[in-house]
Design an enzyme around this catalytic site. Structure first.
Site, short mmCIF file in Angstrom:
data_model
loop_
_atom_site.label_atom_id
_atom_site.label_comp_id
_atom_site.label_asym_id
_atom_site.label_seq_id
_atom_site.Cartn_x
_atom_site.Cartn_y
_atom_site.Cartn_z
N LYS A 30 0.82 -1.32 0.04
CA LYS A 30 0.11 0.06 0.00
C LYS A 30 0.93 1.12 -0.05
O LYS A 30 2.11 1.22 0.43
CB LYS A 30 -0.66 -0.17 1.25
CG LYS A 30 -2.09 0.85 1.17
CD LYS A 30 -3.23 0.09 0.30
CE LYS A 30 -4.54 0.61 0.54
NZ LYS A 30 -5.41 -0.23 0.38
N1 GLU Z 1 -7.13 -0.13 -2.76
C1 GLU Z 1 -8.27 -1.24 -3.07
C2 GLU Z 1 -8.24 -2.06 -1.97
O1 GLU Z 1 -8.03 -1.55 -0.88
C3 GLU Z 1 -7.63 -1.81 -4.31
C4 GLU Z 1 -6.14 -2.45 -4.47
C5 GLU Z 1 -5.91 -3.14 -6.02
O2 GLU Z 1 -6.62 -2.94 -6.79
O3 GLU Z 1 -4.58 -3.38 -6.06
O4 GLU Z 1 -8.48 -3.30 -2.13
#
Ligand code: GLU
Length: 463
Positions: free
Chosen positions: A150
């Site tokens: 993240k």
């Molecule tokens: N931000 C989204 C999540 O928390 C998507 C992450 C992604 O598609 O890699 O799942």
């Protein structure tokens, strides 16, 4: 499905209803729940309101129950890499401002690091660590070949011109370009970021990556359809929430057709969940976001509300509903309540007054441990985020596969493949719950940890 204009994809999240002060007042509740010898061993922050301590604590409950070996507990309790960058960007007035960006790479035992980029003025390292950790668990549970990561930028994207945002995003990409890659770490959208931002990242990365590198755009997902994006990605998280509800509601004795629901946060996840649920015959009764709360017992049309929010920036002043305050929103009687905004919004305070049978976690970590204990004592079922909101990353995986194979899938294929992943993940959670006689969150972590444990058993630990 045509995607909404890129600039409108990201909506402002609802602001946290409980002030930091309120949360601290209830920290005692979390404190009692967050004791584990590993926290001292690894030097975790002692604040019971620390999100990282809270998320890891839920995992450790599962890990203890399934007797996960100590070495796996400590590996998974901390990210592999924590990258922090500070970078200058020229503003429209000619002055330079310094921005802080993050990329946390939690685990890559199952495949490349994967997870979104949050653009929010209140992003901190511990939040990003928690969200990266949750991505590892989510990707494992939903059966995609990824680890977890993240990132984010401490920035309010709504306070900058398009030109400033482009320079901020491109400069951040340059700062982390050598730490990400299509086979190493693949970011995506999250709160505050949208498909236009993803396009700038892919474009910037393609200039900085190795000459002749294949499919540089596969470095990021959630791109616009015109530049390597996938149909169905924009609505994917909401679609996954609805797929999960479709799987889980019958055994709770709720029929989607005719069931009443409320949504907290009407950004990408909340608005798509509402629209798809409504199309399946459910009725949206109440919504709250950063602009206030609205209620209509006869039903709020989710499609009209989404159109209103994309123009007005929030649910306030929507013609088809009356205004309500925060307490009235939580006290509204519904079958399903979908928190789809930020973390830690359902504390003991909100958990005591919600009036629903099921909480479907569209957001990441919306319920605090103390809030969860109250919900449990009141017999309210919580569908945990690592299951419920895994649709986004699953379709991100499909986008990446399409980029790598130079192929485009049709919406039917995307939706049906997503549905298969969600059904299988829901089944794994139900099986774990039966075997360990535990709550759904612990069961979801057990199912996720089992896959990670199996991978580590085969891979071994280097050297
Ligand atoms: N931000 C989204 C999540 O928390 C998507 C992450 C992604 O598609 O890699 O799942």
């Amino acid at each position: 499905m045509p995607s909404a204009p890129a600039a409108k994809n990201a909506k402002k999240p609802a602001s946290k209803p409980a002030s930091k002060g309120t949360q601290h007042a209830h920290g005692g509740g979390n404190g009692e729940l967050l004791k584990h010898p590993l926290f001292d061993e690894l030097g975790f922050p002692s604040d019971p309101n620390n999100l990282y301590r809270q998320t890891v604590s839920s995992m450790l409950t599962a890990a203890d129950m399934m007797n996960l070996p100590h070495h796996l507990k400590i590996i998974l309790a901390q990210p592999k890499n924590e990258i922090m960058v500070n970078f200058p960007v020229k503003m429209d007035d000619g002055e330079y401002r310094l921005f802080k960006g993050y990329r946390v790479q939690h685990n890559n035992a199952l495949g490349p690091y994967k997870g979104g980029l949050r653009f929010h003025h209140d992003v901190h390292l511990d939040d990003v660590k928690s969200l990266a950790f949750l991505m590892t668990m989510k990707c494992s549970l939903v059966g995609v070949p990824y680890g977890g990561g993240k990132g984010g930028i401490k920035v309010d994207p709504y306070k900058h011109s398009k030109g400033e945002m482009e320079r901020i995003v491109r400069r951040f990409t340059a700062a982390i370009a050598h730490q990400i890659g299509p086979d190493y770490d693949i970011p995506a959208p999250d709160v505050g970021s949208n498909s236009q931002h993803m396009a700038w990242i892919a474009d910037t990365y393609s200039f900085l990556s190795e000459v002749g590198g294949r499919q540089p755009e596969a470095v990021i997902t959630g791109k616009p359809i015109e530049y390597g994006g996938s149909v169905g990605r924009e609505k994917a998280t909401g679609q996954g929430v609805v797929d999960t509800l479709t799987e889980m509601l019958p055994e709770i004795g709720i029929d989607i057709k005719g069931c009443k629901f409320s949504v907290l946060g009407f950004g990408n996840v909340g608005s798509w969940t509402a629209r798809i649920l409504q199309d399946r015959g459910a009725k949206l009764i109440a919504v709250m976001d950063h602009t206030g709360g609205i209620l209509n017992d006869g039903g709020i049309d989710a499609h009209s509300l989404a159109a209103h929010v994309s123009k007005a920036g929030g649910v306030a002043n929507f013609k088809g509903a009356g205004r309500i305050d925060k307490e009235e929103f939580y006290e509204t009687k519904v079958d399903v309540f979908v928190p789809a905004a930020l973390e830690q919004m359902i504390t003991e305070v909100e958990a005591k007054i919600v009036n629903c049978k099921v909480v479907a976690e569209g957001a990441n970590a919306p319920t605090t441990p103390a809030g969860e204990r109250v919900l449990e004592s009141r017999g309210i079922e919580v569908l945990p985020a690592i299951l419920c909101n895994a649709g986004g990353v699953t379709v991100s995986y499909f986008e990446w596969v399409q980029n790598k194979t130079c192929h485009q899938w049709e919406l039917d294929r995307v939706d049906s493949e997503l549905n298969k992943h969600m059904i299988l993940a829901a089944k794994k959670v139900r099986d774990a719950r039966k075997k360990y006689k535990c709550g759904l969150r612990t069961a979801a972590y057990i199912a996720a940890l089992e896959r990670l444990q199996a991978a580590y058993a085969i891979r071994g630990l280097f050297p």
